[in-house]
Design an enzyme around this catalytic site. Sequence first.
Site, PDB file in Angstrom:
ATOM      1  N   PHE A 129       0.862  -1.184   0.000  1.00 20.74           N
ATOM      2  CA  PHE A 129       0.000   0.000   0.000  1.00 20.74           C
ATOM      3  C   PHE A 129       0.897   1.232   0.000  1.00 20.74           C
ATOM      4  O   PHE A 129       1.743   1.381   0.876  1.00 20.74           O
ATOM      5  CB  PHE A 129      -0.917   0.033   1.226  1.00 20.74           C
ATOM      6  CG  PHE A 129      -1.833   1.230   1.221  1.00 20.74           C
ATOM      7  CD1 PHE A 129      -3.017   1.219   0.489  1.00 20.74           C
ATOM      8  CD2 PHE A 129      -1.493   2.389   1.909  1.00 20.74           C
ATOM      9  CE1 PHE A 129      -3.844   2.341   0.456  1.00 20.74           C
ATOM     10  CE2 PHE A 129      -2.317   3.508   1.874  1.00 20.74           C
ATOM     11  CZ  PHE A 129      -3.499   3.479   1.146  1.00 20.74           C
ATOM     12  N   ASP A 214       9.242   2.595   1.622  1.00 15.80           N
ATOM     13  CA  ASP A 214       8.073   3.354   2.069  1.00 15.80           C
ATOM     14  C   ASP A 214       7.914   3.077   3.564  1.00 15.80           C
ATOM     15  O   ASP A 214       7.417   2.027   3.956  1.00 15.80           O
ATOM     16  CB  ASP A 214       6.833   2.900   1.280  1.00 15.80           C
ATOM     17  CG  ASP A 214       5.555   3.610   1.742  1.00 15.80           C
ATOM     18  OD1 ASP A 214       5.588   4.250   2.817  1.00 15.80           O
ATOM     19  OD2 ASP A 214       4.535   3.506   1.039  1.00 15.80           O
ATOM     20  N   LYS A 243       2.783   9.989   8.315  1.00 15.78           N
ATOM     21  CA  LYS A 243       2.069   9.561   9.518  1.00 15.78           C
ATOM     22  C   LYS A 243       2.711  10.104  10.805  1.00 15.78           C
ATOM     23  O   LYS A 243       2.494  11.247  11.147  1.00 15.78           O
ATOM     24  CB  LYS A 243       1.905   8.034   9.515  1.00 15.78           C
ATOM     25  CG  LYS A 243       0.944   7.574   8.385  1.00 15.78           C
ATOM     26  CD  LYS A 243       0.404   6.180   8.566  1.00 15.78           C
ATOM     27  CE  LYS A 243      -0.790   5.908   7.664  1.00 15.78           C
ATOM     28  NZ  LYS A 243      -0.490   5.219   6.414  1.00 15.78           N
TER      29      LYS A 243
HETATM   30  C1  LIG Z   1      -0.799   5.488   4.954  1.00 17.87           C
HETATM   31  C2  LIG Z   1       0.233   5.046   3.995  1.00 17.87           C
HETATM   32  C3  LIG Z   1       0.488   5.745   2.797  1.00 17.87           C
HETATM   33  C4  LIG Z   1      -0.357   6.916   2.359  1.00 17.87           C
HETATM   34  O1  LIG Z   1      -0.286   7.979   3.239  1.00 17.87           O
HETATM   35  P1  LIG Z   1      -1.412   9.142   3.123  1.00 17.87           P
HETATM   36  O2  LIG Z   1      -0.952  10.128   4.138  1.00 17.87           O
HETATM   37  O3  LIG Z   1      -2.722   8.516   3.428  1.00 17.87           O
HETATM   38  O4  LIG Z   1      -1.343   9.661   1.739  1.00 17.87           O
HETATM   39  C5  LIG Z   1       1.534   5.326   2.006  1.00 17.87           C
HETATM   40  N1  LIG Z   1       2.286   4.268   2.349  1.00 17.87           N
HETATM   41  C6  LIG Z   1       2.064   3.559   3.476  1.00 17.87           C
HETATM   42  C7  LIG Z   1       2.961   2.419   3.805  1.00 17.87           C
HETATM   43  C8  LIG Z   1       1.026   3.916   4.333  1.00 17.87           C
HETATM   44  O5  LIG Z   1       0.792   3.192   5.428  1.00 17.87           O
END
Ligand SMILES: *Cc1c(COP(=O)(O)O)cnc(C)c1O
Length: 399
Positions: A129, A214, A243
Amino acid sequence: MIAPLLPTYARIDVAFERGEGARLFTADGQSYLDFGAGIAVNALGHAHPHLVEALAAQAAKLWHTSNLYRIPEGERLAERLIATCFADTVFFTNSGAEAVECAIKMARKFHAVSGDPERFKIITFDGAFHGRTLATIAAGGQEKYLEGFGPKAEGFVQVPFDDVAAVEATVDGTTAAILLEPVQGEGGIRPFSARTLKALRQLCNAHGLLLIFDEVQCGTGRTGRLFAHQSSGVTPDIMAIAKAIGGGFPMGACLATEAAAKGMTAGTHGSTFGGNPLAMAVGNAVLDVVLADGFLDRVRACGLQLAQKLARLKDEFPDIIAEVRGGGLMIGIKCHVANTELVSACFDEHLLTVGAGDNVVRLLPPLIVSDDDLGEAVTRLETACRRLSGTSRAAVANG
Ligand SMILES: *Cc1c(COP(=O)(O)O)cnc(C)c1O
């Protein structure tokens, strides 16, 4: 009639008025233990005095000037981030998806300015994701997020999770980079092994590919290291975070080595809000706490304590809990019942958790969670399991 808020979320019918530490309170005074932390965002819990003070102080001085001018708080935050990891330079964003977008653009630009513009494809993994923009849903590769939004953005190839041989077989003259979450979050708290990360690093070195991590969810202290990959000894060329770095203020960042960032010169990328003084004040305040002596040691200790308690719970309720995985305060409970049932049974006990892929329930408490709150959460989880176990046994008995 459509709701005033676009109905893209199936929201639980509860609203919170205020929070304190790991607790949230409704307007009528009901208290909940927050083991979702706004999906790994509220790393320092709610209303942390140091964050409140940093945001209020900055709010009284200056909110926004744009990136047309220097932003000293941002220069300071970038320097501090760089000092903690592999990176030499930082681009600030407003969200995780934007941080990943920056990483994707940077990897493609790297090859373009190296004279290889045909190298633009990025290899990603099943269960990934990376956000909800057009490029990041293509990177994540999940059909349910791509469906109906037109042609999938070009340049992303997906291989099975943790499968180095499949990556090796996929790399060709058009490959630019490999992108992965060192611990998949939405995919169900699935960590890549250190061995896989090492093998992918070697593959990148051998083929001139960039390795992109990521760490939007697993980064900023969540696993008990500042960044999850730091327990593996492997470093990426580019990393997206978001986050927890804002502790609840919307912000993210794309960190990179000088070599990987070589194509990102003036005018190649931008953001109106990215790195604004409010966000930078909060980001610095989050780092003040997370980098303080002993903070991450305590996250690791809490993680071990929680894992032990959950292992006992798994033994007690083998019909509910299939597996407990993850590390630090990023824990996944793979269920035998539907994960939504366990999330909802926990909610009934006033314990907030978050579902994930692979039928997993995520526990992502604030990193400042107290020993008492950890114990209380496990007690509530146990009650939830007992109730579900009772009904599942009754269902079996009734055939
Ligand atoms: C939440 C998340 C995203 C996206 O972040 P947003 O602030 O919602 O755009 C991307 N990568 C990972 C691994 C995530 O958990």
